[in-house]
Structures are given as C-alpha cells and as structure tokens.
Design a protein around this motif. Structure first.
Motif, PDB file in Angstrom:
ATOM      1  N   GLY A 160      20.978  47.612  49.832  1.00  0.00           N
ATOM      2  CA  GLY A 160      20.470  46.549  50.698  1.00  0.00           C
ATOM      3  C   GLY A 160      20.547  45.120  49.925  1.00  0.00           C
ATOM      4  N   ARG A 161      21.341  45.197  48.629  1.00  0.00           N
ATOM      5  CA  ARG A 161      21.429  43.833  47.915  1.00  0.00           C
ATOM      6  C   ARG A 161      22.844  43.201  48.081  1.00  0.00           C
ATOM      7  N   HIS A 162      23.484  43.421  49.336  1.00  0.00           N
ATOM      8  CA  HIS A 162      24.746  42.877  49.384  1.00  0.00           C
ATOM      9  C   HIS A 162      24.951  41.272  49.293  1.00  0.00           C
ATOM     10  N   LYS A 163      23.902  40.654  49.448  1.00  0.00           N
ATOM     11  CA  LYS A 163      23.912  39.491  49.422  1.00  0.00           C
ATOM     12  C   LYS A 163      24.152  38.829  47.966  1.00  0.00           C
ATOM     13  N   ASP A 164      23.785  39.841  47.034  1.00  0.00           N
ATOM     14  CA  ASP A 164      23.838  39.255  45.531  1.00  0.00           C
ATOM     15  C   ASP A 164      25.378  39.618  44.950  1.00  0.00           C
ATOM     16  N   SER A 175      27.721  38.147  44.360  1.00  0.00           N
ATOM     17  CA  SER A 175      28.541  37.393  43.328  1.00  0.00           C
ATOM     18  C   SER A 175      28.128  37.483  42.039  1.00  0.00           C
ATOM     19  N   THR A 176      27.064  38.354  41.750  1.00  0.00           N
ATOM     20  CA  THR A 176      26.747  38.701  40.548  1.00  0.00           C
ATOM     21  C   THR A 176      27.715  39.825  39.919  1.00  0.00           C
ATOM     22  N   CYS A 177      28.473  40.383  40.804  1.00  0.00           N
ATOM     23  CA  CYS A 177      29.541  41.540  40.335  1.00  0.00           C
ATOM     24  C   CYS A 177      30.526  40.682  39.300  1.00  0.00           C
ATOM     25  N   PHE A 178      30.758  39.380  39.615  1.00  0.00           N
ATOM     26  CA  PHE A 178      31.607  38.667  38.410  1.00  0.00           C
ATOM     27  C   PHE A 178      31.184  38.679  37.244  1.00  0.00           C
ATOM     28  N   GLU A 179      29.822  38.394  36.932  1.00  0.00           N
ATOM     29  CA  GLU A 179      29.001  38.311  35.577  1.00  0.00           C
ATOM     30  C   GLU A 179      29.058  39.706  35.142  1.00  0.00           C
ATOM     31  N   ASN A 180      28.593  40.558  36.059  1.00  0.00           N
ATOM     32  CA  ASN A 180      28.531  42.007  35.548  1.00  0.00           C
ATOM     33  C   ASN A 180      29.638  42.704  34.970  1.00  0.00           C
ATOM     34  N   PHE A 181      30.870  42.335  35.305  1.00  0.00           N
ATOM     35  CA  PHE A 181      32.155  42.740  34.972  1.00  0.00           C
ATOM     36  C   PHE A 181      32.868  41.877  34.402  1.00  0.00           C
ATOM     37  N   GLY A 182      32.136  40.774  33.537  1.00  0.00           N
ATOM     38  CA  GLY A 182      33.019  39.841  32.907  1.00  0.00           C
ATOM     39  C   GLY A 182      34.053  39.198  33.621  1.00  0.00           C
ATOM     40  N   LEU A 183      34.117  38.961  34.854  1.00  0.00           N
ATOM     41  CA  LEU A 183      35.424  38.459  35.797  1.00  0.00           C
ATOM     42  C   LEU A 183      35.198  36.958  36.043  1.00  0.00           C
ATOM     43  N   THR A 184      36.144  36.385  36.010  1.00  0.00           N
ATOM     44  CA  THR A 184      36.271  35.073  36.454  1.00  0.00           C
ATOM     45  C   THR A 184      36.153  34.527  38.079  1.00  0.00           C
ATOM     46  N   PRO A 185      35.225  34.122  38.604  1.00  0.00           N
ATOM     47  CA  PRO A 185      35.221  33.885  39.996  1.00  0.00           C
ATOM     48  C   PRO A 185      36.255  33.106  40.682  1.00  0.00           C
ATOM     49  N   LYS A 186      36.816  32.273  39.979  1.00  0.00           N
ATOM     50  CA  LYS A 186      37.657  31.037  40.752  1.00  0.00           C
ATOM     51  C   LYS A 186      38.794  31.642  41.519  1.00  0.00           C
TER      52      LYS A 186
END
Length: 259
Positions: A137-141, A143-154
């Motif tokens: 129930g935390r799908h609003k978060d 964007s944290t998956c970028f940091e969790n997997f060391g990925l660049t959001p851009k």
C-alpha cells in the motif's frame, strides 16, 4: 520489538540493496549474446496492470523466481503493462481500473521497459520494487525505487513527461486488444503464443515443457526449485526466502554452473 510493517520495510531495504548487485549485473541482461548454451528460448509474456493485487503478488512472489533459479536462461521475458485500461471515446484519455495513479504507474513502467530495453535486469528490478510497494500500500513512494536500485531518474521522467510513455502505453493497448484469444483477466500469461489462463501460477512447468533445447536448466529438473516461493502468506517471510534463493543463485553463477 519491531512491528510487522517495520519488519517488512527492514527486510525490503536490505533485500533491494542485495538485489541491486544481481539485477543490475549485465550477466542477465537481455541481449543476443545471452543465448549461449540455451539457443532455443521460450517466449514468456506477462499482460498486467500495476495496481492489481494479483498482478503485484505474481510479479513479486512468483515471476521473480526466474532470477532465483536459472529459468531466466531459457526465456525471452516480456512485460506488457496495460491490463484492463481503456481509452475513453469522449475525452480520449486513458482510464484505468484502479484510477489515475495506476495509469501513471502503467506509463512509468512502460517507460522503464522501453528506455532500458537492452537491460532486462535493470527494468525488472525497478518494476519489482514498485510492485512490492504496491503490495504494502505504499505505491505513492514509487520514486524511491530509483535510489533503492541506484538508477538515474531522468531518462524515465523525461519519457513520462515528454509523451513517449503515452505512446508506449498505446502500443501496449493495441497489443493487448489483439490477443488471440483475448485476455480474460490479469495477470494473463502467454507461453509461445499460448495462454495458460488460470494455471498461470504454474508457468514454470509450461516453460519447461515448451523448451526444446538440449541443455536443461536446473529450473526444469525435478523437483523444480523456487516454484513454491509464493506459498508464504507474509510478505516479510516471502522476501526472506527470496533473498536466500538469490544468494544461492549468486553462488551457482560464480561457480559457472549455468550461463
């Protein structure tokens, strides 16, 4: 004593850190060179929607086992995030069964698949993270998956904001609409163009039966390893068992037991 929620978060944080080294590793990237030893791969396509509980649970607790054993070695895995979405004829807008947030996440995941299309591990790890958060129930978060997997959001944000994500989603809409036979529910799994319908939880058996290569992977030997991973009711227990399976996989990979 940790609460159940805190315990789940603790396990998730530790697991994604470990998964980063596995999923981002080029050793499992989808490429022409990945067929060495397994030249006759099976096509496995998943048609899903991001906030459907059955889809989220399948991706996190079932489909991910292809990385924990060596089933990924014999499959061409395709993810198609659309599901029961449709285009409203009057507004010409995409409407999703679980609301606007699902439409957004469908498009974000479509961007990940297409932007990182040469690295299955990278986009699957990102999608896995989003779907795990959806289960909690935390799908609003997300964007944290970028940091969790060391990925660049851009690249993903540019895809989403620039409209390419919508184009990708519409391509998936067209593909889903032309399934033969039509998809009756989600998740809808297709193995070599044949849907496996309600028995999607046993997809490993269908893949192994369809595989005609001479090198039989561990996943297709009896008993099939990793196929019971989803029987745990608790997400925390499931993640704990999955982490152990990935550790065993990493050991086998380092020993060169499979490509």
């Amino acid at each position: 004593m940790l609460s159940n929620m805190a315990f789940c978060k603790l396990i998730f944080t530790g697991t994604v850190t470990w998964l980063f080294f596995l999923f981002i590793s080029p050793s499992h990237a989808a490429s022409s060179g990945s067929n060495i030893g397994y030249p006759e791969k099976v096509n496995l396509s998943l048609y899903y929607e991001t906030l459907n509980p059955n889809c989220s649970n399948f991706i996190v607790q079932k489909l991910t086992t292809v990385f924990a054993n060596d089933l990924i070695s014999i499959i061409n895995l395709r993810l198609v995030p659309w599901g029961n979405a449709f285009i409203d004829n009057s507004s010409k807008k995409i409407v999703c069964k679980h609301g606007p947030e699902e439409c957004m996440l469908n498009t974000v995941e479509a961007c990940a698949i297409n932007v990182w299309n040469d690295n299955l591990n990278k986009y699957y790890g990102f999608i896995y993270c989003i779907e795990f958060l959806a289960i909690e129930g935390r799908h609003k978060d997300w964007s944290t998956c970028f940091e969790n997997f060391g990925l660049t959001p851009k690249p993903i944000l540019d895809c989403y904001n620039g409209g390419n994500g919508t184009e990708f989603s519409l391509q998936y809409a067209n593909e889903t609409a032309h399934l033969i036979p039509p998809g009756a529910f989600v998740p809808w799994l297709v193995v070599n163009n044949q849907p496996i319908r309600e028995d999607y939880g046993n997809f490993t058996s269908y893949v192994c039966n369809a595989y005609k290569g001479s090198v039989v992977p561990n996943a297709c030997k009896n008993p099939l390893p990793g196929t019971n991973l989803a029987k745990e009711a608790s997400p925390a227990k499931t993640m704990s068992r999955f982490k152990h399976a990935l550790q065993e996989h990493q050991i086998r990979k380092l020993k060169g037991q499979f490509v």
